[in-house]
Design an enzyme around this catalytic site. Structure first.
Site, PDB file in Angstrom:
ATOM      1  N   LYS A   1      98.504 -21.406  10.159  1.00 12.78           N
ATOM      2  CA  LYS A   1      97.253 -20.897   9.600  1.00 12.78           C
ATOM      3  C   LYS A   1      96.772 -21.766   8.431  1.00 12.78           C
ATOM      4  CE  LYS A   1      97.662 -16.147  11.168  1.00 12.78           C
ATOM      5  NZ  LYS A   1      98.084 -14.783  10.842  1.00 12.78           N
TER       6      LYS A   1
ATOM      7  N   LYS B   1      97.121 -21.998  24.678  1.00 20.13           N
ATOM      8  CA  LYS B   1      97.252 -20.554  24.485  1.00 20.13           C
ATOM      9  C   LYS B   1      95.879 -19.951  24.161  1.00 20.13           C
ATOM     10  CE  LYS B   1      98.062 -17.416  21.035  1.00 20.13           C
ATOM     11  NZ  LYS B   1      98.445 -16.752  19.866  1.00 20.13           N
TER      12      LYS B   1
ATOM     13  N   LYS C   1      91.471 -16.556  19.653  1.00 19.87           N
ATOM     14  CA  LYS C   1      90.108 -16.633  19.118  1.00 19.87           C
ATOM     15  C   LYS C   1      89.989 -17.812  18.160  1.00 19.87           C
ATOM     16  CE  LYS C   1      91.200 -13.097  15.779  1.00 19.87           C
ATOM     17  NZ  LYS C   1      92.509 -12.814  16.363  1.00 19.87           N
TER      18      LYS C   1
HETATM   19  P1  ADP Z   1      94.620 -14.568  18.240  1.00 12.68           P
HETATM   20  O1  ADP Z   1      95.546 -15.711  18.582  1.00 12.68           O
HETATM   21  O2  ADP Z   1      93.440 -14.520  19.128  1.00 12.68           O
HETATM   22  O3  ADP Z   1      94.265 -14.566  16.765  1.00 12.68           O
HETATM   23  P2  ADP Z   1      96.428 -12.487  17.509  1.00 12.68           P
HETATM   24  O4  ADP Z   1      97.331 -13.497  16.865  1.00 12.68           O
HETATM   25  O5  ADP Z   1      95.641 -11.570  16.621  1.00 12.68           O
HETATM   26  O6  ADP Z   1      95.446 -13.243  18.515  1.00 12.68           O
HETATM   27  O7  ADP Z   1      97.324 -11.649  18.519  1.00 12.68           O
HETATM   28  C1  ADP Z   1      97.329 -10.234  18.672  1.00 12.68           C
HETATM   29  C2  ADP Z   1      98.375  -9.840  19.703  1.00 12.68           C
HETATM   30  O8  ADP Z   1      98.031 -10.391  20.993  1.00 12.68           O
HETATM   31  C3  ADP Z   1      99.773 -10.362  19.398  1.00 12.68           C
HETATM   32  O9  ADP Z   1     100.737  -9.419  19.854  1.00 12.68           O
HETATM   33  C4  ADP Z   1      99.857 -11.623  20.204  1.00 12.68           C
HETATM   34  O10 ADP Z   1     101.184 -11.973  20.501  1.00 12.68           O
HETATM   35  C5  ADP Z   1      99.053 -11.254  21.451  1.00 12.68           C
HETATM   36  N1  ADP Z   1      98.415 -12.472  22.005  1.00 12.68           N
HETATM   37  C6  ADP Z   1      97.396 -13.165  21.460  1.00 12.68           C
HETATM   38  N2  ADP Z   1      97.044 -14.216  22.233  1.00 12.68           N
HETATM   39  C7  ADP Z   1      97.890 -14.191  23.299  1.00 12.68           C
HETATM   40  C8  ADP Z   1      98.039 -15.009  24.462  1.00 12.68           C
HETATM   41  N3  ADP Z   1      97.250 -16.044  24.674  1.00 12.68           N
HETATM   42  N4  ADP Z   1      99.006 -14.687  25.339  1.00 12.68           N
HETATM   43  C9  ADP Z   1      99.803 -13.602  25.122  1.00 12.68           C
HETATM   44  N5  ADP Z   1      99.708 -12.791  24.065  1.00 12.68           N
HETATM   45  C10 ADP Z   1      98.770 -13.068  23.154  1.00 12.68           C
END
Ligand code: ADP
Ligand code: TRP
Length: 320
Positions: free
Chosen positions: A110, A189, A192
């Site tokens: 981050k 992966k 957002k």
């Molecule tokens: P982002 O990467 O979009 O910011 P978050 O980190 O807020 O998403 O993730 C929220 C939840 O969704 C977590 O439990 C995370 O492990 C799951 N998650 C997010 N992106 C993925 C992905 N591409 N594949 C599987 N799980 C995901």
């Protein structure tokens, strides 16, 4: 068995969130007592506009309820309604070695992306440990990127228990291998932060456009293709029935089908699968007082559990 997970209201939820965390957590509603919360304290590390934070918090609530969260079975609440968690976080931080936090990938990733290196961002895993330990959670369903945070929680809980007595249940992460990392439209992966996501409740136009932009290789239309190396198929497989997925895989291998056609098949299964959830979400938008009531009731139940743990921890540490 107590199952707990949380998600930050830091943007619109996408298919990665759905398959990685929401769907597995909601499926566990049949197996035990599920606690699910909207991690708005955590979101303060990145969302600094109060109106936006409020809107996104409500959106996450609507998304979960639309996707099948059953308030009769699941305790659903906003993290910020449980102030005990922030107090517990301080108690836990006294047994948390700096080195443990310095090793966390999420902080490094981050800050490398330009998110301000605040104390809150650094201490994020300690607050997450407090979330998990406050409710004596056994199982934490998350995507693979959150596994390290659950491991940090285990370390902190073990250290605390060794030093002050057996206060905390040691949690286990639950990660579904088949959906551990959902690919985004560029093949990385889905996230957002990479702007490679497909929103769960985007408009038809946006959703179709994103699906049509999924990166594929340059195998010519007539040539046989490998479904297992294709981002379109990786998403299709998650949404379609095994029979549908098998049929599309056969068409890949047979050749004569272009990626454009596979994308159309993906869009249609995606749009149809989400149709009942979209419908339900629209209904919920008309009943925001009902949504608020669910969150208030959830907070009351969660708070009762958190209070018990916090007072045991305070007593064990000599704060009575
Ligand atoms: P982002 O990467 O979009 O910011 P978050 O980190 O807020 O998403 O993730 C929220 C939840 O969704 C977590 O439990 C995370 O492990 C799951 N998650 C997010 N992106 C993925 C992905 N591409 N594949 C599987 N799980 C995901
Ligand atoms: N850090 C998690 C994420 O970004 C959200 C979260 C906060 C969480 N507290 C939690 C997840 C406790 C599971 C358990 O997705």
């Amino acid at each position: 068995m107590r199952i707990l997970s949380g998600i930050q209201p830091s943007g619109k939820l996408h298919l990665g969130n759905y398959f990685g965390m929401m769907k597995p957590a909601l499926a566990l509603q049949a197996e035990g007592e599920v606690y699910l919360f909207i991690a708005n304290y955590h979101a303060l590390t990145t969302v600094t506009d109060p109106a936006l934070l409020r809107r996104q918090t409500l959106d996450v609530a609507l998304d979960f309820l639309a996707c099948g969260l059953d308030p009769a079975r699941t305790v659903f609440f906003r993290q910020s309604e449980i102030p005990e968690v922030t107090e517990l976080s301080w108690l836990l931080s006294t047994v948390t070695p700096m080195g443990l936090l310095e090793r966390c990938h999420s902080y490094k990733d981050k800050t490398a992306r330009g998110i301000p290196a605040t104390h809150a961002l650094f201490a994020y895993p300690v607050l997450m440990a407090a979330d998990i330990l406050a409710y004596q959670s056994n199982v934490v369903p998350v995507g693979r990127d959150q596994k390290q945070h659950v491991e940090v929680t285990r370390d902190i809980a073990t250290k605390f228990n060794n030093q002050f007595g057996p206060i905390f249940t040691i949690p286990t992460p639950s990660i579904r291998d088949d959906v551990a990392v959902v690919p985004g439209i560029d093949g990385q992966k889905m996230s957002k932060s990479y702007d490679n996501h497909i929103e769960l409740f985007g408009t038809e136009k946006e959703t179709r456009a994103r699906v049509m932009r999924i990166v594929t290789d340059s195998t010519p239309l007539e040539a046989p293709k490998n479904p297992d190396a294709c981002n379109v198929f990786a998403l299709y497989r998650l949404l379609a029935t095994p029979t549908q997925a098998g049929a599309l895989a056969d068409r890949y291998r047979a050749g004569g089908m272009g990626y454009g056609e596979a994308k159309k098949a993906l869009f249609s299964v995606l749009w149809e699968t989400l149709a009942p959830y979209r419908q339900r979400r629209q209904e919920l938008e008309q009943d925001l007082a009902g949504v608020e009531a669910v969150l208030a009731q959830g907070a009351e139940r969660a708070r009762g559990a958190a209070r018990k743990t916090l007072s045991a921890a305070r007593l064990a540490m000599g704060l009575d």
